[in-house]
Design a protein around this motif. Structure first.
Motif, PDB file in Angstrom:
ATOM      1  N   CYS A 258      -8.890 -16.865 -33.777  1.00 19.81           N
ATOM      2  CA  CYS A 258      -8.821 -16.310 -32.985  1.00 19.81           C
ATOM      3  C   CYS A 258      -8.424 -16.992 -32.061  1.00 19.81           C
ATOM      4  N   THR A 283      -5.184 -10.142 -33.598  1.00 15.60           N
ATOM      5  CA  THR A 283      -4.087  -9.500 -32.325  1.00 15.60           C
ATOM      6  C   THR A 283      -4.994  -7.850 -31.970  1.00 15.60           C
ATOM      7  N   THR A 284      -5.769  -8.592 -30.673  1.00 14.07           N
ATOM      8  CA  THR A 284      -6.760  -6.966 -30.244  1.00 14.07           C
ATOM      9  C   THR A 284      -5.766  -7.139 -28.899  1.00 14.07           C
ATOM     10  N   HIS A 288      -6.606  -3.835 -26.368  1.00 13.70           N
ATOM     11  CA  HIS A 288      -7.114  -3.634 -25.530  1.00 13.70           C
ATOM     12  C   HIS A 288      -7.292  -4.719 -24.112  1.00 13.70           C
ATOM     13  N   THR A 295     -12.967 -12.103 -25.386  1.00  5.51           N
ATOM     14  CA  THR A 295     -11.719 -11.585 -26.350  1.00  5.51           C
ATOM     15  C   THR A 295     -12.119 -12.573 -27.650  1.00  5.51           C
ATOM     16  N   LEU A 298     -14.897 -10.689 -29.796  1.00  2.53           N
ATOM     17  CA  LEU A 298     -14.274  -9.006 -29.798  1.00  2.53           C
ATOM     18  C   LEU A 298     -13.365  -9.626 -31.083  1.00  2.53           C
ATOM     19  N   GLN A 299     -12.382 -10.569 -31.229  1.00  5.34           N
ATOM     20  CA  GLN A 299     -12.073 -10.999 -32.535  1.00  5.34           C
ATOM     21  C   GLN A 299     -12.916 -11.090 -33.315  1.00  5.34           C
ATOM     22  N   ALA A 302     -14.513  -8.178 -34.503  1.00  8.00           N
ATOM     23  CA  ALA A 302     -13.432  -7.375 -35.433  1.00  8.00           C
ATOM     24  C   ALA A 302     -13.437  -7.848 -37.226  1.00  8.00           C
TER      25      ALA A 302
END
Length: 333
Positions: A258, A283-284, A288, A295, A298-299, A302
């Protein structure tokens, strides 16, 4: 004892704003200035970003993620013995936003804030790790609520002011939470942090501090993306390369890597410098935006929900932040 990542969750506001809508709003609110069509997406690779409701605060974004996480883990609020709010955003200057989050969650444990731009959450995890390893706490909730949409400059005079405010057009609102617990093995097994503080003026949000306590014009993001990129590149990859050397690992030994994502071109440069396999990235950014300190969680969230990372897997968290700060944390789930 080790600090084990028991779970992680993220919250993204429902409303999204495209890069084309960003440019249209700048044009509508400015006196004659019109951004070049598609410049935001072309320069950043960002198609859309999230914007929180008018009745939401940074604390609410953290609370949404924390409630989801505690429910998934089957943990009542009383089981948490420390809450850390690690975010670049805050509800107000005082008190610590952690108190507001704790009150909304119904927690009665000690709390404090950690603030270090986009590395705030990662530094919060660093603090939780240290406090768990030294036996001061057993179960720590680290959360963040990022609300940068409240600090975007929409009315610009000219191209120079648009460029100065450009970082704000990449940012996105969101929240995240991570639960760390004491465990005899696994968990976080490496961490390192570095700073190039001489570059602190490259990116700022000056308003509200002792320098500019009540200047409305200082309440917007201001920065030079090119100089910020140069500062990161000047810092060099040593902190990340050393992490692999000291642990005897390669990026292939991690289920996911990440990486804090600012723009797609810079992510490509960083991946090339560090030689991170593309299939290890989460890859966000395109859908987003730059979620600041939210960040990385979140990664990871996910990746877990997509089955890309499972219990027993190794994960890497690479942080980059204004200031300038760098950080890396390696963990076994």
């Amino acid at each position: 004892m080790r600090a084990r990542i028991a779970g992680v969750a993220a919250y993204l506001p429902e409303r999204t704003v495209t890069s084309a809508e960003v440019e249209a709003r700048v044009e509508a609110e400015s006196d004659g200035y019109r951004p070049l069509p598609t410049i935001v997406e072309r320069m950043t690779g960002i198609r859309s970003r999230h914007v929180m409701r008018d009745d939401q605060q940074a604390s609410d974004l953290a609370v949404e993620a924390a409630r989801t996480l505690l429910a998934e883990q089957g943990r009542p609020p009383a089981s948490i013995d420390l809450l850390i709010f690690g975010s670049a955003s805050q509800d107000m200057v005082e008190p610590a936003t952690a108190h507001i989050v704790a009150a909304k969650l119904g927690l009665g444990c000690p709390v404090f804030d950690v603030k270090n731009a986009c590395n705030s959450f990662l530094n919060g995890v660093q603090m939780a790790d240290a406090l768990i390893r030294t036996g001061q706490h057993e179960r720590v909730l680290v959360c963040t609520g990022e609300s940068p949409s409240r600090a975007v400059r929409w009315k610009v005079r000219d191209r120079d002011q648009f460029a100065d405010a450009f970082a704000g057009y990449t940012l996105s609102d969101g929240g995240a939470a991570m639960l760390l617990e004491a465990a005899p093995d696994g968990g976080i097994f490496y961490r390192d942090f570095a700073a190039v503080s001489s570059a602190w003026q490259v990116g700022t949000l000056p308003g509200g501090g002792s320098m500019h306590p009540r200047d409305p014009d200082r309440t917007y993001f201001s920065g030079d993306g090119r100089r910020l990129k140069e500062a990161f590149l000047a810092a060099g990859p040593e902190i990340f390369v050393t992490a692999l050397e000291k642990t005897g690992l390669t990026w292939d030994d991690f289920a996911v890597v990440c990486v804090h994502q600012v723009t797609m071109p810079y992510l490509a440069v960083l991946r090339s410098i560090l030689d991170i396999p593309a299939d290890r990235l989460v890859t966000t950014l395109p859908d987003h935006g730059n979620l600041a300190s939210a960040t990385l969680p979140l990664q990871l969230s996910a990746a877990l929900r997509a089955g890309r990372a499972r219990p027993g897997d190794r994960v890497a968290l690479i942080g980059l932040a204004g200031g300038v700060s760098l950080g890396i944390t390696l963990a076994e789930l």
